[in-house]
Motif scaffolding. Structure first.
Motif, PDB file in Angstrom:
ATOM      1  N   MET A   1      18.729   7.115   1.131  1.00 23.03           N
ATOM      2  CA  MET A   1      18.269   6.098   2.089  1.00 23.03           C
ATOM      3  C   MET A   1      18.560   6.448   3.540  1.00 23.03           C
ATOM      4  SD  MET A   1      16.775   3.878   0.226  1.00 23.03           S
ATOM      5  CE  MET A   1      16.649   2.200   0.811  1.00 23.03           C
ATOM      6  N   LYS A   2      19.445   7.446   3.755  1.00 20.81           N
ATOM      7  CA  LYS A   2      19.785   7.770   5.152  1.00 20.81           C
ATOM      8  C   LYS A   2      19.271   9.144   5.566  1.00 20.81           C
ATOM      9  CE  LYS A   2      23.614   4.597   5.435  1.00 20.81           C
ATOM     10  NZ  LYS A   2      25.052   4.391   5.516  1.00 20.81           N
ATOM     11  N   THR A   3      18.304   9.649   4.817  1.00 18.70           N
ATOM     12  CA  THR A   3      17.695  10.926   5.189  1.00 18.70           C
ATOM     13  C   THR A   3      16.325  10.633   5.793  1.00 18.70           C
ATOM     14  OG1 THR A   3      18.787  11.964   3.327  1.00 18.70           O
ATOM     15  CG2 THR A   3      16.938  13.166   4.279  1.00 18.70           C
ATOM     16  N   THR A   4      15.995  11.339   6.883  1.00 20.13           N
ATOM     17  CA  THR A   4      14.716  11.019   7.534  1.00 20.13           C
ATOM     18  C   THR A   4      13.550  11.401   6.626  1.00 20.13           C
ATOM     19  OG1 THR A   4      14.730  13.153   8.646  1.00 20.13           O
ATOM     20  CG2 THR A   4      15.584  11.293   9.880  1.00 20.13           C
ATOM     21  N   PHE A   5      12.458  10.674   6.808  1.00 21.35           N
ATOM     22  CA  PHE A   5      11.269  10.832   5.973  1.00 21.35           C
ATOM     23  C   PHE A   5      10.796  12.285   5.961  1.00 21.35           C
ATOM     24  CE2 PHE A   5       6.776  10.125   4.826  1.00 21.35           C
ATOM     25  CZ  PHE A   5       6.917   9.230   3.783  1.00 21.35           C
TER      26      PHE A   5
ATOM     27  N   ARG B   1       7.809   9.774  10.821  1.00 17.67           N
ATOM     28  CA  ARG B   1       8.585  10.780  10.081  1.00 17.67           C
ATOM     29  C   ARG B   1      10.056  10.827  10.475  1.00 17.67           C
ATOM     30  NH1 ARG B   1       4.389  10.843   7.013  1.00 17.67           N
ATOM     31  NH2 ARG B   1       3.455  12.787   6.390  1.00 17.67           N
ATOM     32  N   HIS B   2      10.379  10.308  11.674  1.00 18.07           N
ATOM     33  CA  HIS B   2      11.767  10.438  12.133  1.00 18.07           C
ATOM     34  C   HIS B   2      12.655   9.296  11.638  1.00 18.07           C
ATOM     35  CE1 HIS B   2      10.049   7.737  15.135  1.00 18.07           C
ATOM     36  NE2 HIS B   2      11.276   7.380  15.475  1.00 18.07           N
ATOM     37  N   LEU B   3      12.089   8.383  10.832  1.00 20.87           N
ATOM     38  CA  LEU B   3      12.886   7.265  10.325  1.00 20.87           C
ATOM     39  C   LEU B   3      13.337   7.518   8.887  1.00 20.87           C
ATOM     40  CD1 LEU B   3      11.008   4.111  11.668  1.00 20.87           C
ATOM     41  CD2 LEU B   3      12.727   5.512  12.777  1.00 20.87           C
ATOM     42  N   THR B   4      14.471   6.950   8.547  1.00 17.17           N
ATOM     43  CA  THR B   4      14.983   7.047   7.172  1.00 17.17           C
ATOM     44  C   THR B   4      14.363   5.908   6.349  1.00 17.17           C
ATOM     45  OG1 THR B   4      16.806   5.540   7.589  1.00 17.17           O
ATOM     46  CG2 THR B   4      17.203   7.866   8.099  1.00 17.17           C
ATOM     47  N   PRO B   5      14.425   5.996   5.016  1.00 23.35           N
ATOM     48  CA  PRO B   5      13.924   4.873   4.220  1.00 23.35           C
ATOM     49  C   PRO B   5      14.550   3.542   4.629  1.00 23.35           C
ATOM     50  CG  PRO B   5      14.304   6.748   2.798  1.00 23.35           C
ATOM     51  CD  PRO B   5      14.815   7.131   4.158  1.00 23.35           C
ATOM     52  N   LEU B   6      15.848   3.579   4.943  1.00 24.60           N
ATOM     53  CA  LEU B   6      16.538   2.351   5.365  1.00 24.60           C
ATOM     54  C   LEU B   6      15.913   1.789   6.647  1.00 24.60           C
ATOM     55  CD1 LEU B   6      18.975   1.010   3.999  1.00 24.60           C
ATOM     56  CD2 LEU B   6      20.450   2.105   5.694  1.00 24.60           C
ATOM     57  N   GLU B   7      15.664   2.694   7.606  1.00 28.04           N
ATOM     58  CA  GLU B   7      15.066   2.267   8.874  1.00 28.04           C
ATOM     59  C   GLU B   7      13.616   1.811   8.681  1.00 28.04           C
ATOM     60  OE1 GLU B   7      17.603   5.170  11.909  1.00 28.04           O
ATOM     61  OE2 GLU B   7      15.845   5.922  10.848  1.00 28.04           O
ATOM     62  N   LEU B   8      12.929   2.453   7.750  1.00 24.75           N
ATOM     63  CA  LEU B   8      11.547   2.028   7.477  1.00 24.75           C
ATOM     64  C   LEU B   8      11.539   0.594   6.941  1.00 24.75           C
ATOM     65  CD1 LEU B   8      10.005   5.276   5.952  1.00 24.75           C
ATOM     66  CD2 LEU B   8       9.399   4.170   8.100  1.00 24.75           C
ATOM     67  N   GLY B   9      12.544   0.286   6.111  1.00 27.35           N
ATOM     68  CA  GLY B   9      12.678  -1.083   5.615  1.00 27.35           C
ATOM     69  C   GLY B   9      12.854  -2.051   6.774  1.00 27.35           C
ATOM     70  N   THR B  10      13.713  -1.665   7.734  1.00 31.90           N
ATOM     71  CA  THR B  10      13.951  -2.512   8.913  1.00 31.90           C
ATOM     72  C   THR B  10      12.670  -2.646   9.741  1.00 31.90           C
ATOM     73  OG1 THR B  10      16.133  -1.536   8.955  1.00 31.90           O
ATOM     74  CG2 THR B  10      15.524  -2.848  10.861  1.00 31.90           C
TER      75      THR B  10
ATOM     76  N   PHE C   1       0.827  -1.210   0.000  1.00 34.84           N
ATOM     77  CA  PHE C   1       0.000   0.000   0.000  1.00 34.84           C
ATOM     78  C   PHE C   1       0.859   1.257   0.000  1.00 34.84           C
ATOM     79  CE2 PHE C   1       0.867  -0.849   4.425  1.00 34.84           C
ATOM     80  CZ  PHE C   1       1.068   0.409   4.981  1.00 34.84           C
ATOM     81  N   VAL C   2       0.287   2.282  -0.580  1.00 35.17           N
ATOM     82  CA  VAL C   2       0.843   3.628  -0.468  1.00 35.17           C
ATOM     83  C   VAL C   2      -0.300   4.502   0.009  1.00 35.17           C
ATOM     84  CG1 VAL C   2       1.590   5.652  -1.788  1.00 35.17           C
ATOM     85  CG2 VAL C   2       2.625   3.435  -2.232  1.00 35.17           C
ATOM     86  N   LEU C   3      -0.141   5.037   1.184  1.00 34.52           N
ATOM     87  CA  LEU C   3      -1.198   5.855   1.772  1.00 34.52           C
ATOM     88  C   LEU C   3      -0.510   6.895   2.653  1.00 34.52           C
ATOM     89  CD1 LEU C   3      -4.318   5.647   1.750  1.00 34.52           C
ATOM     90  CD2 LEU C   3      -4.171   4.359   3.842  1.00 34.52           C
ATOM     91  N   ASP C   4      -0.702   8.152   2.321  1.00 32.42           N
ATOM     92  CA  ASP C   4      -0.030   9.180   3.123  1.00 32.42           C
ATOM     93  C   ASP C   4      -0.885  10.435   3.115  1.00 32.42           C
ATOM     94  OD1 ASP C   4       1.867  10.427   4.648  1.00 32.42           O
ATOM     95  OD2 ASP C   4       3.034  11.090   2.928  1.00 32.42           O
ATOM     96  N   PRO C   5      -1.525  10.788   4.180  1.00 34.51           N
ATOM     97  CA  PRO C   5      -1.527  10.149   5.482  1.00 34.51           C
ATOM     98  C   PRO C   5      -2.499   8.962   5.542  1.00 34.51           C
ATOM     99  CG  PRO C   5      -2.912  12.120   5.556  1.00 34.51           C
ATOM    100  CD  PRO C   5      -2.349  12.008   4.172  1.00 34.51           C
ATOM    101  N   PRO C   6      -2.322   8.073   6.542  1.00 33.48           N
ATOM    102  CA  PRO C   6      -1.310   8.107   7.588  1.00 33.48           C
ATOM    103  C   PRO C   6      -0.020   7.493   7.053  1.00 33.48           C
ATOM    104  CG  PRO C   6      -2.749   6.237   7.929  1.00 33.48           C
ATOM    105  CD  PRO C   6      -3.210   6.897   6.682  1.00 33.48           C
TER     106      PRO C   6
END
Lengths: 210, 290
Positions: B123-127, B89-98, B80-85
């Motif tokens: 990948m290391k920039t916060t959302f 926001r404080h996670l990077t794409p890499l961390e979101l993957g984790t 899914f892609v839904l924004d919002p929700p």
């Protein structure tokens, strides 16, 4: 459930690392002699560490995003209870371990009983807070703070805050004089309250819209 | 034909808005576009499909089953892609993957990395520090990295530049190369639908006003253009919408009516575009601007 518990690491990793220097400073202060008694210093650091980790575990949750993932809402609620309990325990165990490492095992008298009281207080707070949070979302914290404030005001207008705490401490000390009887009873009561609270939270969260 | 998603009378009521009842199906191997103006109910429908909102009536069937007792299992087969929700926001794409990895049994970390490279994601920039386009690409990369069979994408091309938009649309075409997969995506950029969709559904004020195979829909309608005398024809009364502009009249008519209307000289009858359908359908003659 495990996935939800594991999700706390990526969610809180950065905040935890950010808080580490502050926690270490508190540890340093608490483990060295100062104006306050050794026991009070130790209890303060244990309370601060435990409350911080508990808050991280139960507040940092992107509920709407998690609900869209392959997870049951009930599991999300239960995982938050477990994560809160584990965080509170970890927050108490860390200063205990630090103290153990520095002093080679000696603890101020009565510390373990007071740590148990802190844990019970934190669990009770968790059991009241989580149903509110799962029903009201971020506003749950506001309502919880309001309840705490109302409780403190009532205590202040009644026997007084310090007297209230003293009464609780004395009751607990008396109860702990017969641990074989009181500890299982207390655990059973906490478990019952936990079941009631998580049932309320699950029911409230099932009806939430995002 | 296998339907990966089936809606039967799906209804959601709010104090000032009602979505549905909606009856609609997404067949395997297809890309279905959901078109509607802001507030038409597209995001509400997506949230209903993802279980973020409880429905007030009707049923949603996914892969032939309902969510009851099988929600995690069914959702693991969906992206899914839904924004919002959106994600934290404080996670990077890499961390979101984790973060999402443990929830999806078929999570493919290599694919996530390769999509990150393809989309040129930091990948290391916060959302919260990503641009709107980068956020969309991050959500798309998350949605496409666990071998999902059904993709539910709410405005996935919003905020993307034309090149990135084309890349995303090509990616969706790649997804449905495998005929067991399907995509439902909402948009108000109708040109995106022209390029990739097999089916289109038009939402207006919570109701589905048109739905079906794209070519069937386009064949069923004609845009008739001519002078004011067009309005004298009885067929004009059956037009689904139109506008009058500086002495010229444009009417969206069923194809069979268009033949009757197109008799006088200086009348042009043409197959509408999806944008014409979206623009004219359900709009009385005097309400549209020139």
């Amino acid at each position: 459930m495990l996935s939800l518990l594991l999700s706390h690491w990526p969610l809180n990793r950065r905040l935890l690392i950010g808080l580490l220097p502050i926690l270490l400073l508190w540890f340093f202060v608490a483990l060295h002699p100062g104006g306050d008694s050794e026991e009070l210093r130790f209890l303060l650091i244990a309370l601060a560490t435990s409350a911080t980790l508990l808050a991280l575990a139960v507040l940092q949750s992107p509920e709407a995003f998690l609900v869209a993932l392959p997870v049951r809402r009930n599991d999300l609620v239960r995982a938050t209870y477990v994560a809160g309990l584990l965080a509170a325990l970890l927050g108490l165990a860390l200063p205990l371990a630090a103290r153990w490492a520095v002093t080679g095992g000696s603890l101020p008298a009565g510390v373990l009983g007071n740590l148990a009281l802190i844990l019970v207080a934190e669990i009770l707070a968790l059991l009241v807070f989580l149903p509110l949070r799962f029903r009201l979302g971020p506003h749950g914290l506001t309502v919880f703070a309001g309840l705490l404030l109302a409780g403190l005001v009532a205590l202040h207008l009644g026997p007084g805050v310090y007297a209230g705490i003293e009464t609780v401490t004395e009751t607990a000390t008396r109860a702990l004089a017969h641990p074989a009887r009181t500890v299982p009873a207390a655990l059973a009561a906490m478990a019952l309250l936990g079941l009631l609270s998580s049932h309320l939270a699950c029911a409230a969260f099932a009806r939430r819209s995002f | 034909m296998t339907h990966l998603l089936d809606l039967r009378g799906l209804t959601k009521r709010f104090p000032a808005f009602t979505l549905g009842p909606l009856d609609f199906a997404v067949p395997a191997g297809s890309i279905t576009g959901l078109v509607g103006a802001n507030g038409a109910g597209k995001s509400t429908l997506m949230k209903l499909l993802l279980g973020l909102l409880p429905a007030d009536g009707g049923a949603v069937t996914l892969f032939g089953r309902t969510y009851t007792g099988a929600e995690p299992e069914l959702k693991a087969r969906m992206g899914f892609v839904l924004d919002p929700p959106g994600p934290p926001r404080h996670l990077t794409p890499l961390e979101l993957g984790t973060l999402v990895k443990p929830f999806y049994p078929r999570w493919d970390a290599a694919r996530f990395r390769s999509l990150g490279q393809r989309f040129e994601l930091p990948m290391k920039t916060t959302f919260q520090k990503l641009s709107q386009g980068e956020r969309m690409k991050t959500l798309l990369a998350l949605a496409l990295s666990h071998d999902a069979e059904l993709l539910l994408l709410d405005e996935p091309t919003s905020g993307l530049d034309p090149l990135a938009r084309r890349d995303v649309l090509d990616l969706l075409l790649e997804v449905v190369q495998d005929e067991g997969r399907a995509v439902l995506f909402s948009t108000h950029i109708v040109s995106d639908l022209e390029r990739v969709t097999d089916q289109v559904a038009f939402l207006k004020d919570g109701r589905m006003i048109l739905a079906g195979a794209k070519d069937d829909l386009l064949d069923a309608w004609r845009l008739v253009k001519g002078g004011p005398e067009l309005l004298d024809s009885p067929a004009a009364a059956r037009a689904a919408g139109g506008r009058r502009c500086e002495g010229r009249v444009e009417l969206l008519c069923p194809a069979e009516d268009a033949r009757a209307l197109a008799t006088p000289e200086a009348v042009l009858s043409e197959r509408p575009t999806l944008e014409d359908l979206a623009f004219f359908h359900g709009r009385p003659l005097e309400t549209l601007p020139c």
